[in-house]
Motif scaffolding. Structure first.
Motif, PDB file in Angstrom:
ATOM      1  N   THR A   1       0.929  -1.167  -0.026  1.00 65.40           N
ATOM      2  CA  THR A   1      -0.236   0.066  -0.142  1.00 65.40           C
ATOM      3  C   THR A   1       0.904   1.117   0.008  1.00 65.40           C
ATOM      4  O   THR A   1       1.748   1.289   0.887  1.00 65.40           O
ATOM      5  CB  THR A   1      -0.936  -0.048   1.175  1.00 65.40           C
ATOM      6  N   ILE A   2       0.385   2.198  -0.979  1.00 62.42           N
ATOM      7  CA  ILE A   2       1.156   3.302  -1.078  1.00 62.42           C
ATOM      8  C   ILE A   2       0.527   4.598  -0.343  1.00 62.42           C
ATOM      9  O   ILE A   2      -0.742   4.719  -0.728  1.00 62.42           O
ATOM     10  CB  ILE A   2       1.367   3.860  -2.456  1.00 62.42           C
ATOM     11  N   ALA A   3       0.952   5.316   0.637  1.00 64.82           N
ATOM     12  CA  ALA A   3       0.359   6.423   0.980  1.00 64.82           C
ATOM     13  C   ALA A   3       0.971   7.613   0.946  1.00 64.82           C
ATOM     14  O   ALA A   3       2.066   7.647   1.628  1.00 64.82           O
ATOM     15  CB  ALA A   3      -0.347   6.218   2.441  1.00 64.82           C
TER      16      ALA A   3
ATOM     17  N   LYS B   1      11.106  -1.308  -3.876  1.00 61.28           N
ATOM     18  CA  LYS B   1      11.739  -1.485  -2.363  1.00 61.28           C
ATOM     19  C   LYS B   1      11.226  -0.246  -1.624  1.00 61.28           C
ATOM     20  O   LYS B   1      11.269   0.952  -2.342  1.00 61.28           O
ATOM     21  CB  LYS B   1      12.631  -2.130  -2.231  1.00 61.28           C
ATOM     22  N   ALA B   2      11.307  -0.132  -0.292  1.00 57.54           N
ATOM     23  CA  ALA B   2      11.209   0.962   0.369  1.00 57.54           C
ATOM     24  C   ALA B   2      12.369   2.009   0.133  1.00 57.54           C
ATOM     25  O   ALA B   2      13.572   1.530   0.041  1.00 57.54           O
ATOM     26  CB  ALA B   2      11.090   0.591   2.079  1.00 57.54           C
TER      27      ALA B   2
END
Length: 181
Positions: free
Chosen positions: A1-3, A22-23
């Motif tokens: 999930t991207i916020a 990746k992060a």
């Protein structure tokens, strides 16, 4: 999930559909124009608030200088009042002496032991001494009135200092609010 942490319009997408990420990978670049405008507005607001604070501080300095001037005027008026009172005491003493001399010279003139011309001079001297005493008493009244005016000016100057200090407090609050933006 991207916020997202911030809102904005996407300028460029750096990934493709179903690409593994990746992060910490850069996914999109947002348009900076809106943020640059907001930063500029906030910086301008901060500069304006800092300038208002400086102006308010200058107002305090000016008000305090006016207060010192008013205090000096009150002191000078107190000195003038004291001088007027001393002059009135001296003038009253002169008037009393002139009245006593006139009375004594009148008795002597009635017996023929004092010339009429000298009696007229003594009478004129007594009238002048009474006039000087009245003038000295009027000077006391004037000095008391001027002292009252000076004291009122001093009270206004004190209020101006307090008002200027309140303006500084308000300006400092504006600076803090601008920094928070």
């Amino acid at each position: 999930t991207i916020a997202p942490k911030v809102q904005g319009y996407v300028e460029k997408v750096h990934v493709t559909d179903n690409q593994e990420v990746k992060a910490g990978d850069l996914l999109v670049t947002l348009e900076v124009a809106d943020y640059a405008t907001r930063v500029s507005e906030a910086a301008a607001a901060l500069q304006q608030a800092v300038a208002a604070e400086a102006q308010a501080k200058a107002g305090v300095a000016a008000a305090e200088a006016n207060l010192q001037t008013a205090a000096a005027q009150v002191s000078a008026q107190r000195d003038r009042l004291a001088q007027s009172k001393a002059s009135a005491v001296a003038a009253a003493a002169d008037a009393k002496l002139a009245a006593s001399d006139l009375e004594r010279y009148t008795e002597l003139a009635d017996r023929g032991h004092y010339p009429k011309a000298s009696l007229d001079a003594a009478s004129t001297k007594e009238q002048a001494a009474r006039a000087n005493a009245a003038q000295a008493n009027a000077a006391i009244t004037t000095a008391q009135s001027e002292l009252g005016v000076a004291q009122s000016s001093y009270a206004r100057a004190q209020e101006d200092v307090e008002s200027a200090k309140a303006a500084v407090t308000g300006a400092q609050a504006q600076v803090e609010a601008a920094k928070a933006r």
